[in-house]
Design a protein around this motif. Structure first.
Motif, PDB file in Angstrom:
ATOM      1  N   LEU A  12       0.815  -1.202   0.000  1.00  0.00           N
ATOM      2  CA  LEU A  12       0.000   0.000   0.000  1.00  0.00           C
ATOM      3  C   LEU A  12       0.857   1.263   0.000  1.00  0.00           C
ATOM      4  CD1 LEU A  12      -2.930   0.887  -0.050  1.00  0.00           C
ATOM      5  CD2 LEU A  12      -2.908   0.892   2.437  1.00  0.00           C
ATOM      6  N   ASP A  13       2.065   1.185   0.539  1.00  0.00           N
ATOM      7  CA  ASP A  13       2.949   2.349   0.529  1.00  0.00           C
ATOM      8  C   ASP A  13       3.921   2.342  -0.657  1.00  0.00           C
ATOM      9  OD1 ASP A  13       4.366   0.238   1.703  1.00  0.00           O
ATOM     10  OD2 ASP A  13       5.272   1.470   3.270  1.00  0.00           O
ATOM     11  N   GLY A  14       3.633   1.524  -1.677  1.00  0.00           N
ATOM     12  CA  GLY A  14       4.370   1.616  -2.935  1.00  0.00           C
ATOM     13  C   GLY A  14       5.599   0.765  -3.093  1.00  0.00           C
ATOM     14  N   VAL A  15       5.923  -0.079  -2.112  1.00  0.00           N
ATOM     15  CA  VAL A  15       7.125  -0.907  -2.185  1.00  0.00           C
ATOM     16  C   VAL A  15       6.875  -2.111  -3.092  1.00  0.00           C
ATOM     17  CG1 VAL A  15       8.734  -2.348  -0.853  1.00  0.00           C
ATOM     18  CG2 VAL A  15       7.924  -0.171   0.088  1.00  0.00           C
ATOM     19  N   GLY A 126       8.857  -7.149 -12.242  1.00  0.00           N
ATOM     20  CA  GLY A 126       9.913  -6.705 -11.330  1.00  0.00           C
ATOM     21  C   GLY A 126      10.485  -5.380 -11.797  1.00  0.00           C
ATOM     22  N   SER A 127      11.808  -5.284 -11.798  1.00  0.00           N
ATOM     23  CA  SER A 127      12.506  -4.180 -12.468  1.00  0.00           C
ATOM     24  C   SER A 127      12.097  -2.803 -11.946  1.00  0.00           C
ATOM     25  CB  SER A 127      12.271  -4.267 -13.981  1.00  0.00           C
ATOM     26  OG  SER A 127      12.581  -5.556 -14.461  1.00  0.00           O
ATOM     27  N   ALA A 128      12.224  -2.593 -10.640  1.00  0.00           N
ATOM     28  CA  ALA A 128      11.797  -1.329 -10.030  1.00  0.00           C
ATOM     29  C   ALA A 128      12.506  -0.124 -10.643  1.00  0.00           C
ATOM     30  CB  ALA A 128      12.036  -1.366  -8.521  1.00  0.00           C
ATOM     31  N   THR A 129      13.803  -0.190 -10.785  1.00  0.00           N
ATOM     32  CA  THR A 129      14.551   0.942 -11.338  1.00  0.00           C
ATOM     33  C   THR A 129      14.140   1.204 -12.779  1.00  0.00           C
ATOM     34  OG1 THR A 129      16.405   0.461  -9.861  1.00  0.00           O
ATOM     35  CG2 THR A 129      16.871   1.849 -11.778  1.00  0.00           C
ATOM     36  N   LEU A 130      13.997   0.136 -13.566  1.00  0.00           N
ATOM     37  CA  LEU A 130      13.561   0.294 -14.953  1.00  0.00           C
ATOM     38  C   LEU A 130      12.147   0.862 -15.006  1.00  0.00           C
ATOM     39  CD1 LEU A 130      13.878  -0.086 -17.998  1.00  0.00           C
ATOM     40  CD2 LEU A 130      13.129  -2.467 -17.690  1.00  0.00           C
ATOM     41  N   ASN A 131      11.251   0.372 -14.166  1.00  0.00           N
ATOM     42  CA  ASN A 131       9.880   0.892 -14.138  1.00  0.00           C
ATOM     43  C   ASN A 131       9.859   2.386 -13.866  1.00  0.00           C
ATOM     44  OD1 ASN A 131       7.249  -0.692 -14.337  1.00  0.00           O
ATOM     45  ND2 ASN A 131       8.611  -2.165 -13.353  1.00  0.00           N
ATOM     46  N   LYS A 156      12.557  -0.580  -2.421  1.00  0.00           N
ATOM     47  CA  LYS A 156      12.402   0.085  -3.716  1.00  0.00           C
ATOM     48  C   LYS A 156      10.926   0.272  -4.016  1.00  0.00           C
ATOM     49  CE  LYS A 156      16.613  -1.677  -5.823  1.00  0.00           C
ATOM     50  NZ  LYS A 156      17.166  -2.559  -6.872  1.00  0.00           N
ATOM     51  N   ARG A 157      10.617   1.411  -4.565  1.00  0.00           N
ATOM     52  CA  ARG A 157       9.240   1.771  -4.892  1.00  0.00           C
ATOM     53  C   ARG A 157       9.010   1.637  -6.399  1.00  0.00           C
ATOM     54  NH1 ARG A 157       7.592   2.405   0.265  1.00  0.00           N
ATOM     55  NH2 ARG A 157       8.742   3.914   1.452  1.00  0.00           N
ATOM     56  N   LEU A 158       7.765   1.448  -6.782  1.00  0.00           N
ATOM     57  CA  LEU A 158       7.417   1.353  -8.192  1.00  0.00           C
ATOM     58  C   LEU A 158       7.592   2.697  -8.891  1.00  0.00           C
ATOM     59  CD1 LEU A 158       6.349  -0.420 -10.501  1.00  0.00           C
ATOM     60  CD2 LEU A 158       4.048   0.253  -9.824  1.00  0.00           C
ATOM     61  N   PHE A 159       7.241   3.770  -8.206  1.00  0.00           N
ATOM     62  CA  PHE A 159       7.274   5.092  -8.821  1.00  0.00           C
ATOM     63  C   PHE A 159       8.408   5.931  -8.245  1.00  0.00           C
ATOM     64  CE2 PHE A 159       2.894   3.545  -8.876  1.00  0.00           C
ATOM     65  CZ  PHE A 159       2.688   3.510 -10.250  1.00  0.00           C
ATOM     66  N   SER A 160       9.031   6.723  -9.099  1.00  0.00           N
ATOM     67  CA  SER A 160      10.139   7.568  -8.669  1.00  0.00           C
ATOM     68  C   SER A 160       9.616   8.786  -7.917  1.00  0.00           C
ATOM     69  CB  SER A 160      10.960   8.027  -9.879  1.00  0.00           C
ATOM     70  OG  SER A 160      10.282   9.059 -10.578  1.00  0.00           O
ATOM     71  N   THR A 161      10.515   9.512  -7.346  1.00  0.00           N
ATOM     72  CA  THR A 161      10.159  10.764  -6.675  1.00  0.00           C
ATOM     73  C   THR A 161      10.543  11.963  -7.541  1.00  0.00           C
ATOM     74  OG1 THR A 161      12.261  10.745  -5.490  1.00  0.00           O
ATOM     75  CG2 THR A 161      10.361   9.748  -4.370  1.00  0.00           C
ATOM     76  N   THR A 162      10.785  11.716  -8.819  1.00  0.00           N
ATOM     77  CA  THR A 162      11.145  12.778  -9.753  1.00  0.00           C
ATOM     78  C   THR A 162      10.037  13.825  -9.820  1.00  0.00           C
ATOM     79  OG1 THR A 162      12.389  11.199 -11.080  1.00  0.00           O
ATOM     80  CG2 THR A 162      11.744  13.246 -12.173  1.00  0.00           C
TER      81      THR A 162
END
Length: 190
Positions: A12-15, A126-131, A156-162
């Motif tokens: 739920l917190d994006g991990v 998978g592939s959190a960084t690539l996602n 690692k989160r699915l979405f970046s903080t960009t």
């Protein structure tokens, strides 16, 4: 144009890190340690194998999956499917020989070019960084999320903080299950 689908087990917190028990993470295996298994909640995983025509992975996920998935009956439909690995460090001799054709892509521009080819959906496991990079570049067309009723805190989160413009999503399928899992399928609105 091919559809690029990101599929993830997500808290739920994006991990998204270490859902299956990958070593080196304190919450490894969180998907089945804390949530009762209900087969109907995972129907989408079988559907993904039937509908996808190619798989896209980051280097870390490729190196985790490639020694295991080729021999697993649960992932038999992926065995002969073309695979693409986005990596600046992998070489041809780092690829396994028993998991179908695998092509190394070096840049997101090559991923964008792959999307322009003929064929059906491309699935990203998978592939959190690539996602994160694919999402930030506007290359993901759909998300298949199985949201677990857990707060993991770290990982690692699915979405970046960009800091980027709003990306609107349209909910196209959803279901909640008695074990607290939620299926959420979103199309990216362009």
């Amino acid at each position: 144009m091919r559809t690029l689908i990101s599929t993830a087990f997500i808290s739920l917190d994006g991990v998204v890190e270490a859902p299956g028990g990958e070593p080196g993470y304190r919450n490894a295996g969180w998907t089945f340690k804390h949530t009762d298994f209900l087969p109907e909640a995972f129907e989408i995983k079988g559907r993904e194998q039937k509908e996808a025509t190619a798989m896209l992975l980051g280097r870390v996920s490729y190196q985790a999956f490639s020694p295991v998935w080729p021999g697993m009956a649960d992932f038999a439909d992926y065995k002969l499917m073309p695979k693409y690995v986005v990596s600046t460090t992998l070489g041809e001799d780092d690829l396994v020989s028993d998991w179908g054709d695998t092509t190394i892509l070096r840049t997101l521009d090559e991923v964008a070019a792959l999307k322009e080819t003929d064929g059906g959906p491309i699935i990203v496991h998978g592939s959190a960084t690539l996602n994160q990079a694919l999402s930030d570049a506007g290359l993901i067309d759909r998300y298949h999320l199985l949201v677990f009723p857990l707060l993991l805190g770290a990982g690692k989160r699915l979405f970046s903080t960009t800091d980027k413009d709003v990306q609107k999503l349209k909910l196209v399928e959803s279901e909640a299950y008695p074990n607290g899992l939620q299926k959420q399928v979103f199309d990216v609105v362009r």
